[in-house]
Design an enzyme around this catalytic site. Sequence first.
Site, PDB file in Angstrom:
ATOM      1  N   GLY A 176      -9.696   4.254  -5.494  1.00 56.37           N
ATOM      2  CA  GLY A 176      -8.358   3.698  -5.752  1.00 56.37           C
ATOM      3  C   GLY A 176      -7.264   4.294  -4.890  1.00 56.37           C
ATOM      4  O   GLY A 176      -7.464   4.594  -3.708  1.00 56.37           O
ATOM      5  N   VAL A 177      -6.121   4.495  -5.528  1.00 59.94           N
ATOM      6  CA  VAL A 177      -4.969   4.995  -4.750  1.00 59.94           C
ATOM      7  C   VAL A 177      -5.227   6.438  -4.296  1.00 59.94           C
ATOM      8  O   VAL A 177      -4.809   6.856  -3.215  1.00 59.94           O
ATOM      9  CB  VAL A 177      -3.660   4.866  -5.575  1.00 59.94           C
ATOM     10  CG1 VAL A 177      -3.618   5.804  -6.766  1.00 59.94           C
ATOM     11  CG2 VAL A 177      -2.439   5.060  -4.700  1.00 59.94           C
ATOM     12  N   ASP A 178      -5.983   7.180  -5.094  1.00 60.20           N
ATOM     13  CA  ASP A 178      -6.329   8.574  -4.745  1.00 60.20           C
ATOM     14  C   ASP A 178      -7.089   8.596  -3.413  1.00 60.20           C
ATOM     15  O   ASP A 178      -6.763   9.361  -2.496  1.00 60.20           O
ATOM     16  CB  ASP A 178      -7.206   9.132  -5.869  1.00 60.20           C
ATOM     17  CG  ASP A 178      -7.312  10.652  -5.863  1.00 60.20           C
ATOM     18  OD1 ASP A 178      -8.049  11.192  -6.703  1.00 60.20           O
ATOM     19  OD2 ASP A 178      -6.651  11.291  -5.033  1.00 60.20           O
ATOM     20  N   TYR A 187      -8.987   4.045 -14.816  1.00 57.05           N
ATOM     21  CA  TYR A 187      -8.827   4.684 -16.139  1.00 57.05           C
ATOM     22  C   TYR A 187      -8.602   3.687 -17.271  1.00 57.05           C
ATOM     23  O   TYR A 187      -8.474   4.072 -18.427  1.00 57.05           O
ATOM     24  CB  TYR A 187      -7.722   5.735 -16.079  1.00 57.05           C
ATOM     25  CG  TYR A 187      -8.177   7.076 -15.513  1.00 57.05           C
ATOM     26  CD1 TYR A 187      -9.476   7.256 -15.018  1.00 57.05           C
ATOM     27  CD2 TYR A 187      -7.316   8.167 -15.469  1.00 57.05           C
ATOM     28  CE1 TYR A 187      -9.883   8.469 -14.505  1.00 57.05           C
ATOM     29  CE2 TYR A 187      -7.721   9.403 -14.964  1.00 57.05           C
ATOM     30  CZ  TYR A 187      -9.026   9.530 -14.488  1.00 57.05           C
ATOM     31  OH  TYR A 187      -9.439  10.759 -13.984  1.00 57.05           O
ATOM     32  N   ASN A 244      -7.352  12.610 -10.410  1.00 56.79           N
ATOM     33  CA  ASN A 244      -8.130  13.076 -11.569  1.00 56.79           C
ATOM     34  C   ASN A 244      -7.953  14.591 -11.670  1.00 56.79           C
ATOM     35  O   ASN A 244      -7.377  15.213 -10.775  1.00 56.79           O
ATOM     36  CB  ASN A 244      -9.610  12.687 -11.441  1.00 56.79           C
ATOM     37  CG  ASN A 244     -10.247  13.264 -10.200  1.00 56.79           C
ATOM     38  OD1 ASN A 244     -10.298  14.488 -10.037  1.00 56.79           O
ATOM     39  ND2 ASN A 244     -10.673  12.402  -9.310  1.00 56.79           N
ATOM     40  N   THR A 290      -3.913   2.560 -14.786  1.00 56.06           N
ATOM     41  CA  THR A 290      -4.216   1.137 -15.068  1.00 56.06           C
ATOM     42  C   THR A 290      -5.366   0.600 -14.228  1.00 56.06           C
ATOM     43  O   THR A 290      -5.703  -0.582 -14.325  1.00 56.06           O
ATOM     44  CB  THR A 290      -2.979   0.242 -14.833  1.00 56.06           C
ATOM     45  OG1 THR A 290      -2.670   0.219 -13.425  1.00 56.06           O
ATOM     46  CG2 THR A 290      -1.778   0.713 -15.619  1.00 56.06           C
ATOM     47  N   GLY A 291      -5.957   1.415 -13.416  1.00 58.59           N
ATOM     48  CA  GLY A 291      -7.114   0.965 -12.613  1.00 58.59           C
ATOM     49  C   GLY A 291      -8.394   1.500 -13.244  1.00 58.59           C
ATOM     50  O   GLY A 291      -8.773   1.125 -14.360  1.00 58.59           O
ATOM     51  N   ASP A 321       0.868  -1.190   0.000  1.00 54.53           N
ATOM     52  CA  ASP A 321       0.000   0.000   0.000  1.00 54.53           C
ATOM     53  C   ASP A 321       0.901   1.235   0.000  1.00 54.53           C
ATOM     54  O   ASP A 321       1.653   1.446   0.953  1.00 54.53           O
ATOM     55  CB  ASP A 321      -0.875  -0.046   1.263  1.00 54.53           C
ATOM     56  CG  ASP A 321      -1.750   1.176   1.408  1.00 54.53           C
ATOM     57  OD1 ASP A 321      -2.690   1.130   2.228  1.00 54.53           O
ATOM     58  OD2 ASP A 321      -1.512   2.198   0.728  1.00 54.53           O
ATOM     59  N   ILE A 322       0.833   2.026  -1.034  1.00 52.81           N
ATOM     60  CA  ILE A 322       1.755   3.168  -1.219  1.00 52.81           C
ATOM     61  C   ILE A 322       1.646   4.161  -0.068  1.00 52.81           C
ATOM     62  O   ILE A 322       2.619   4.859   0.242  1.00 52.81           O
ATOM     63  CB  ILE A 322       1.493   3.852  -2.582  1.00 52.81           C
ATOM     64  CG1 ILE A 322       2.709   4.666  -3.028  1.00 52.81           C
ATOM     65  CG2 ILE A 322       0.231   4.730  -2.546  1.00 52.81           C
ATOM     66  CD1 ILE A 322       2.638   5.125  -4.475  1.00 52.81           C
TER      67      ILE A 322
HETATM   68  N1  APR Z   1      -1.336   1.594  -3.053  1.00 50.58           N
HETATM   69  C1  APR Z   1      -0.732   1.381  -4.240  1.00 50.58           C
HETATM   70  N2  APR Z   1      -1.400   1.197  -5.409  1.00 50.58           N
HETATM   71  C2  APR Z   1      -2.755   1.211  -5.332  1.00 50.58           C
HETATM   72  C3  APR Z   1      -3.457   1.446  -4.126  1.00 50.58           C
HETATM   73  C4  APR Z   1      -2.684   1.628  -2.955  1.00 50.58           C
HETATM   74  N3  APR Z   1      -3.259   1.854  -1.752  1.00 50.58           N
HETATM   75  N4  APR Z   1      -4.803   1.408  -4.403  1.00 50.58           N
HETATM   76  C5  APR Z   1      -4.917   1.160  -5.725  1.00 50.58           C
HETATM   77  N5  APR Z   1      -3.696   1.035  -6.292  1.00 50.58           N
HETATM   78  C6  APR Z   1      -3.347   0.753  -7.690  1.00 50.58           C
HETATM   79  C7  APR Z   1      -4.377   0.061  -8.543  1.00 50.58           C
HETATM   80  O1  APR Z   1      -4.344  -1.350  -8.317  1.00 50.58           O
HETATM   81  C8  APR Z   1      -3.863   0.418  -9.941  1.00 50.58           C
HETATM   82  O2  APR Z   1      -2.846  -0.490 -10.328  1.00 50.58           O
HETATM   83  O3  APR Z   1      -3.146   2.005  -8.337  1.00 50.58           O
HETATM   84  C9  APR Z   1      -3.237   1.809  -9.749  1.00 50.58           C
HETATM   85  C10 APR Z   1      -4.061   2.948 -10.348  1.00 50.58           C
HETATM   86  O4  APR Z   1      -5.444   2.658 -10.187  1.00 50.58           O
HETATM   87  P1  APR Z   1      -6.493   3.809  -9.758  1.00 50.58           P
HETATM   88  O5  APR Z   1      -6.236   4.191  -8.344  1.00 50.58           O
HETATM   89  O6  APR Z   1      -7.846   3.308 -10.132  1.00 50.58           O
HETATM   90  O7  APR Z   1      -6.085   5.058 -10.647  1.00 50.58           O
HETATM   91  P2  APR Z   1      -6.308   5.342 -12.213  1.00 50.58           P
HETATM   92  O8  APR Z   1      -6.524   4.118 -13.003  1.00 50.58           O
HETATM   93  O9  APR Z   1      -5.175   6.266 -12.574  1.00 50.58           O
HETATM   94  O10 APR Z   1      -7.682   6.145 -12.220  1.00 50.58           O
HETATM   95  C11 APR Z   1      -7.696   7.417 -11.627  1.00 50.58           C
HETATM   96  O11 APR Z   1      -9.542   6.838 -10.237  1.00 50.58           O
HETATM   97  O12 APR Z   1      -9.471   6.898  -7.962  1.00 50.58           O
HETATM   98  C12 APR Z   1      -9.865   7.600  -9.076  1.00 50.58           C
HETATM   99  O13 APR Z   1      -9.717   9.899  -8.404  1.00 50.58           O
HETATM  100  C13 APR Z   1      -9.125   8.897  -9.214  1.00 50.58           C
HETATM  101  O14 APR Z   1     -10.530   9.661 -10.972  1.00 50.58           O
HETATM  102  C14 APR Z   1      -9.254   9.138 -10.675  1.00 50.58           C
HETATM  103  C15 APR Z   1      -9.128   7.737 -11.270  1.00 50.58           C
END
Ligand code: APR
Length: 172
Positions: free
Chosen positions: A31-33, A120, A23, A117-118, A9-10
């Site tokens: 997600g990570v945000d 998006y 975003n 990659t999540g 977990d980052i």
């Molecule tokens: N630590 C590390 N990596 C994580 C964590 C975490 N706690 N949570 C999720 N991830 C990984 C996901 O598994 C994926 O590989 O982060 C990567 C990016 O996924 P998303 O968080 O869905 O981000 P993204 O695909 O860039 O989409 C961004 O999603 O959360 C919203 O506000 C954000 O609108 C924006 C969109």
Amino acid sequence: MAIEVVSVDITTLAVDAIVNAANDSLLGGGGVDGAIHRRAGPELLAACRRIGGCPTGEVRLTPGFNLPARFVIHAVGPIWQGGARGEDICLAQVYEQVMRTAVSQGFQTLAVPCISTGAYGFPKPLACELALRVMGDYEDRLSRILAVVFDRENEQLYRMRLSSRARGRSRQ
Ligand code: APR
């Protein structure tokens, strides 16, 4: 080899900066945000509000507040739309902006998630190739770059690609 793959977990990493896959509103999400905002606390959202958004392909810097990381580089990656809209160029640009910011701020340790990659929907193999190509251009300028993987597919892709790079280098 400054780039390491870590499956963690980052928000737990005590590094100079972690990268947020944000975003363009910078007002949080899932997600990570979502994880980063939860751990950083409300001051992060207030700081992001003051910034007032970030165009796709660009990054913005804030303190880490309650995170163990000192800073957060908020990176807005492209939404995958099939690949004919320059999404690959845009993702490479985002990573380039992340690395330039880290170097210009004098950061020595950096943790980067698999941007776009999540939610998006960016194809993981192509994203992995672009990310490692750009981060590889900077690996001699930071002491540690942590490629943070949070799902099995990304973990396998990053480990495979890094090990094949290491083999290629040892043959030189
Ligand atoms: N630590 C590390 N990596 C994580 C964590 C975490 N706690 N949570 C999720 N991830 C990984 C996901 O598994 C994926 O590989 O982060 C990567 C990016 O996924 P998303 O968080 O869905 O981000 P993204 O695909 O860039 O989409 C961004 O999603 O959360 C919203 O506000 C954000 O609108 C924006 C969109």
